[in-house]
Design an enzyme around this catalytic site. Structure first.
Site, PDB file in Angstrom:
ATOM      1  N   HIS A  81      52.248  36.976  21.666  1.00 22.39           N
ATOM      2  CA  HIS A  81      52.734  37.419  20.226  1.00 22.39           C
ATOM      3  C   HIS A  81      51.961  36.885  19.210  1.00 22.39           C
ATOM      4  O   HIS A  81      51.590  35.705  19.246  1.00 22.39           O
ATOM      5  CB  HIS A  81      54.071  37.339  20.265  1.00 22.39           C
ATOM      6  N   ASP A  83      53.438  36.596  15.987  1.00 23.92           N
ATOM      7  CA  ASP A  83      54.260  35.854  14.827  1.00 23.92           C
ATOM      8  C   ASP A  83      54.307  34.323  15.207  1.00 23.92           C
ATOM      9  O   ASP A  83      54.203  34.290  16.300  1.00 23.92           O
ATOM     10  CB  ASP A  83      55.337  36.367  14.689  1.00 23.92           C
ATOM     11  N   ASP A 113      52.781  27.660  20.212  1.00 21.19           N
ATOM     12  CA  ASP A 113      53.572  28.915  20.490  1.00 21.19           C
ATOM     13  C   ASP A 113      53.048  29.921  19.481  1.00 21.19           C
ATOM     14  O   ASP A 113      53.580  30.034  18.143  1.00 21.19           O
ATOM     15  CB  ASP A 113      54.952  28.263  20.132  1.00 21.19           C
ATOM     16  N   GLU A 147      58.102  38.485  18.042  1.00 15.50           N
ATOM     17  CA  GLU A 147      58.746  38.025  19.157  1.00 15.50           C
ATOM     18  C   GLU A 147      59.568  37.015  18.757  1.00 15.50           C
ATOM     19  O   GLU A 147      60.653  36.643  19.432  1.00 15.50           O
ATOM     20  CB  GLU A 147      57.700  37.433  20.125  1.00 15.50           C
ATOM     21  N   GLU A 148      59.412  36.175  17.748  1.00 15.54           N
ATOM     22  CA  GLU A 148      60.119  35.202  17.116  1.00 15.54           C
ATOM     23  C   GLU A 148      61.549  35.638  16.588  1.00 15.54           C
ATOM     24  O   GLU A 148      62.530  34.986  15.858  1.00 15.54           O
ATOM     25  CB  GLU A 148      59.567  34.226  16.173  1.00 15.54           C
TER      26      GLU A 148
END
Length: 431
Positions: A81, A83, A113, A147-148
């Protein structure tokens, strides 16, 4: 003075960190378009055809397909991802979006991340294609938005609207697995074969509005505060699954300690202790409070957001217990609900991931674990694709890597990124 020349994988991760893709949730986000275009340009530079999808303006997803030597084999998805969660610069030692490399470490929001893994995927594929080779099977390279925020405007929408992107794929690799931990001075790797279920809820308390100076017994803020405190103080019991049982056995084999006290056994993992303990039980953490609009006005309504992560299969049971905890006066609204997953620590892909790590770090055990959070593998599972967490990183024993997920001063060793690139390249050549 010119900037030192760093390995390509570190430069790619650095460049992605410098593109602020902060996601505040609820549709409030900087957007991933520039990051997706950067990734797309890199893939096109490798001779690949890219496809973009924006279900919402600026929430950009990008994919490309790589033809393998044997296209009759099921395709493998590698996804990340683009974001990141927000970062408050005043809390950090460095600018969280500067992508600074110093003392052998890459710093910035996304270094852990998961812009690190995005860069590792890209450079591993580049290693193969630049050598004039092909991976063993077709690869689907996908880089998602949102995703977040549970993938609402990213993987969930892509899977719904463009399932053809993943035609022929049966397995996937993504984040939060394959990294090393140190257990009683011995290194081991954690391979993620499952994820807890995700439930984001909103608590709503209602009372009577009024002047802040008056005697007032029906205060929404007080009701909410009591409910939030009750949830925050709840300690959910240990509830093991096949994966967490296997994790404990692996830790026991490393340490010689008994498996009958999971929390004590997890403590042997040093900085990773709390990360592992969260996999043994449901967690319910208050994260956001919203109430009031003026100092001397008692509001009619107060709200709180709770991040709930439950053992797969216990979702309804936990929601019912949460209602008992907060009482009938509090309304519980479900904001996002997503599935949990668990798959056996076996099969050709698992064997190949273990073997690839073994070739680059011989003799170090690989242990299965259940991720306490979630990834975009949840969305892909709706297409029958089995997902694993395998972002291989050999890490220093004293680095609290798991503690930097959504934390401050996020950073990763450059040499760990290079290690991960090599392991992934090895995997793609052999599987």
């Amino acid at each position: 003075m010119p900037e030192p020349q760093h390995p390509e994988v570190a430069r790619l991760a650095r460049d992605l960190i410098r593109i602020d893709t902060s996601n505040f949730g609820g549709g409030r986000a900087a957007g991933e378009r520039e990051a997706a275009e950067y990734v797309g340009a890199y893939l096109e530079g490798l001779g690949l055809q890219t496809h973009y999808y924006e279900p919402v303006p600026r929430r950009t997803n990008v994919m490309a397909r790589v033809t393998g030597r044997d296209s009759s084999k099921p395709a493998l998805v590698l996804h990340g991802h683009l974001d990141v969660v927000p970062a408050m610069a005043e809390d950090w030692t460095v600018d969280p979006f500067a992508g600074e490399i110093r003392d052998g470490m890459l710093w910035g929001r996304g270094a852990v991340d998961m812009k690190n893994m995005d860069a590792m995927i890209l450079t591993a594929v580049a290693d193969i294609l630049r050598a004039g080779e092909q991976p063993e099977r077709d690869l689907v390279l996908a880089f998602f938005a949102d995703e977040e925020n549970g993938g609402v405007e990213g993987s969930t929408q892509v899977v719904k609207d463009h399932p053809e992107w993943f035609a022929g794929a049966t397995e996937a690799i993504s984040e939060v697995g394959g990294y090393s931990i140190t257990v009683d001075d011995r290194r081991a790797y954690l391979l993620q074969v499952g994820e807890k279920a995700l439930i984001w809820i909103r608590l709503v308390a209602k009372g009577r509005a009024g002047h802040g100076s008056r005697f007032h017994e029906n205060n929404a803020v007080v009701k909410l505060a009591e409910a939030v405190a009750a949830i925050g103080r709840t300690r959910w019991p240990i509830r093991l699954t096949p994966t967490t049982t296997a994790l404990l056995q692996g830790l026991s084999d490393l340490t010689g300690r008994a498996v009958d006290d999971p929390d004590a056994l997890a403590a042997a993992a040093g900085p990773a202790e709390t990360f592992l303990r969260s996999t043994f039980r449901t967690t319910t953490n208050p994260t956001v409070l919203t109430a009031g609009y003026k100092h001397n006005v008692i509001p009619e309504r107060a709200e709180a957001l709770i991040d709930v992560r439950v053992i797969p299969g216990t979702e309804d049971e936990v929601l019912a217990e949460l209602q008992d905890i907060v009482g009938e006066d509090i309304v519980i609204e479900t904001v996002v609900r997503d599935i949990g997953m668990e798959t056996p620590f076996s099969g050709d892909l698992v064997d190949t991931m273990v073997s690839s790590l073994g070739r680059h770090d011989p003799g170090v055990p690989v242990i299965p674990y259940l991720l306490g959070a979630g990834t975009d593998n949840k969305a892909l599972s709706r297409l029958g694709i089995t997902g694993y967490g395998f972002a291989p990183l050999r890490l220093p024993a004293d680095l609290d890597f798991t503690g930097m997920f959504h934390g401050v001063d996020e950073r990763v060793p450059v040499e760990s990124l290079v290690f991960g690139q090599r392991v992934l390249t090895d995997l793609l050549r052999s599987y």
